[in-house]
Enzyme design. Structure first.
Site, PDB file in Angstrom:
ATOM      1  N   SER A  67       0.817  -1.455   0.022  1.00 43.90           N
ATOM      2  CA  SER A  67       0.153   0.073   0.076  1.00 43.90           C
ATOM      3  C   SER A  67       0.826   1.247  -0.146  1.00 43.90           C
ATOM      4  CB  SER A  67      -0.780   0.024   1.353  1.00 43.90           C
ATOM      5  OG  SER A  67      -1.584  -1.105   1.299  1.00 43.90           O
TER       6      SER A  67
HETATM    7  N1  SAH Z   1      -1.218  -4.779   3.944  1.00 44.81           N
HETATM    8  C1  SAH Z   1      -0.579  -4.965   2.522  1.00 44.81           C
HETATM    9  C2  SAH Z   1      -1.408  -4.593   1.646  1.00 44.81           C
HETATM   10  C3  SAH Z   1      -1.594  -5.572   0.467  1.00 44.81           C
HETATM   11  S1  SAH Z   1      -2.518  -5.381  -0.596  1.00 44.81           S
HETATM   12  C4  SAH Z   1       0.821  -4.319   2.773  1.00 44.81           C
HETATM   13  O1  SAH Z   1       1.201  -3.408   3.592  1.00 44.81           O
HETATM   14  O2  SAH Z   1       1.799  -4.629   1.900  1.00 44.81           O
HETATM   15  C5  SAH Z   1      -4.069  -6.486  -0.059  1.00 44.81           C
HETATM   16  C6  SAH Z   1      -3.796  -7.961   0.412  1.00 44.81           C
HETATM   17  O3  SAH Z   1      -5.080  -8.413   0.703  1.00 44.81           O
HETATM   18  C7  SAH Z   1      -3.062  -8.529  -0.912  1.00 44.81           C
HETATM   19  O4  SAH Z   1      -2.133  -9.271  -0.558  1.00 44.81           O
HETATM   20  C8  SAH Z   1      -4.243  -9.708  -0.954  1.00 44.81           C
HETATM   21  O5  SAH Z   1      -3.829 -11.071  -1.312  1.00 44.81           O
HETATM   22  C9  SAH Z   1      -4.962  -9.863   0.455  1.00 44.81           C
HETATM   23  N2  SAH Z   1      -6.489 -10.142   0.441  1.00 44.81           N
HETATM   24  C10 SAH Z   1      -7.256  -9.929  -0.260  1.00 44.81           C
HETATM   25  N3  SAH Z   1      -8.385 -10.500   0.104  1.00 44.81           N
HETATM   26  C11 SAH Z   1      -8.081 -11.266   1.364  1.00 44.81           C
HETATM   27  C12 SAH Z   1      -8.842 -12.162   2.103  1.00 44.81           C
HETATM   28  N4  SAH Z   1     -10.368 -12.539   1.773  1.00 44.81           N
HETATM   29  N5  SAH Z   1      -8.148 -12.560   3.146  1.00 44.81           N
HETATM   30  C13 SAH Z   1      -6.837 -12.419   3.404  1.00 44.81           C
HETATM   31  N6  SAH Z   1      -6.275 -11.675   2.345  1.00 44.81           N
HETATM   32  C14 SAH Z   1      -6.786 -11.159   1.488  1.00 44.81           C
END
Ligand code: SAH
Length: 218
Positions: A67
């Protein structure tokens, strides 16, 4: 491949990033300090080393992103963390947001649905710095009933609706920060669980997240 040294150049760019995030309206010094302390370039491929401190999201594989720092700061500030809070994060991804939380002295339980991203973090040596950070492979819509209730929940993917199981896993007075919406843009919401089990809702700015998807992906 990851870059594993934190040079004066990285440190200088990180200070500038903190100033930028502050100038965009983040006022919680503990959040700014955490961003200032964590080498964000460790959390992405070395191909992004030169631009790792730009205030934007970057790809981390599997069509997912780390993010934008401003977004990380914004959500973290809305959580209003207290020392030793028990925090559930949905969407571990690069683990950057999880480390920002851990750096602020809370216990973090973070869930990722993509097996490959979950496995990547097992090899990521920097994360050993945070014993209060626990990783889970699973579906965030389910939360973590075994470890509930939580003081705070943070969802870092775009939720199509407010997942009822996540509200149910909040302590009374506990808070969830979650971007909700099915299109390109989501509205940041903060829900506060009431003693009767219901929740009050506050709305904040618009953001653009990758979607929160159903089920696990092997
Ligand atoms: N907090 C992360 C942001 C990653 S983007 C960071 O700091 O890098 C969002 C993430 O949510 C992705 O890795 C995606 O695979 C995950 N995601 C999407 N749907 C999800 C779900 N139902 N349960 C767990 N993770 C999920």
């Amino acid at each position: 491949m990851r870059v594993v040294d934190d040079t004066y150049r990285h440190k200088g760019l990180r200070r500038q990033l903190v100033d930028l995030v502050r100038s965009k309206g983040i006022t919680d010094d503990r959040v700014l300090q955490a961003i200032g302390n964590i080498p964000r370039h460790y959390f992405m491929d070395s191909a992004f080393d030169k631009i790792a401190y730009e205030d934007r999201a970057f790809p981390i594989g599997e069509e997912q992103t780390i993010s934008q720092p401003y977004t990380v700061a914004y959500q973290t500030q809305l959580l209003e963390l207290k020392p030793f809070d028990k925090v559930l994060e949905i969407g571990t991804g690069s683990a950057y947001q999880a480390c920002v939380l851990a750096e602020m002295g809370v216990q973090v339980y973070t869930i990722e649905r993509q097996k490959k991203l979950f496995d990547n973090n097992k090899q990521f040596a920097y994360l050993k710095k945070y014993p209060a950070l626990k990783f889970f492979y699973g579906d965030g819509f389910e939360g973590l009933p075994t470890y509930a209730p939580f003081d705070k929940v943070i969802v870092t993917a775009a939720a199509p609706f407010i997942p009822p199981k996540l509200i149910a896993q909040l302590k009374p007075g506990g808070r969830m920060v979650i971007p909700v919406g099915e299109g390109q843009v989501q509205r940041m919401l903060r829900l506060t669980r009431q003693p009767d089990g219901g929740a009050t809702e506050e709305t904040f700015d618009n953001f653009s997240f990758v979607p929160m998807l159903d089920g696990k992906n092997s």
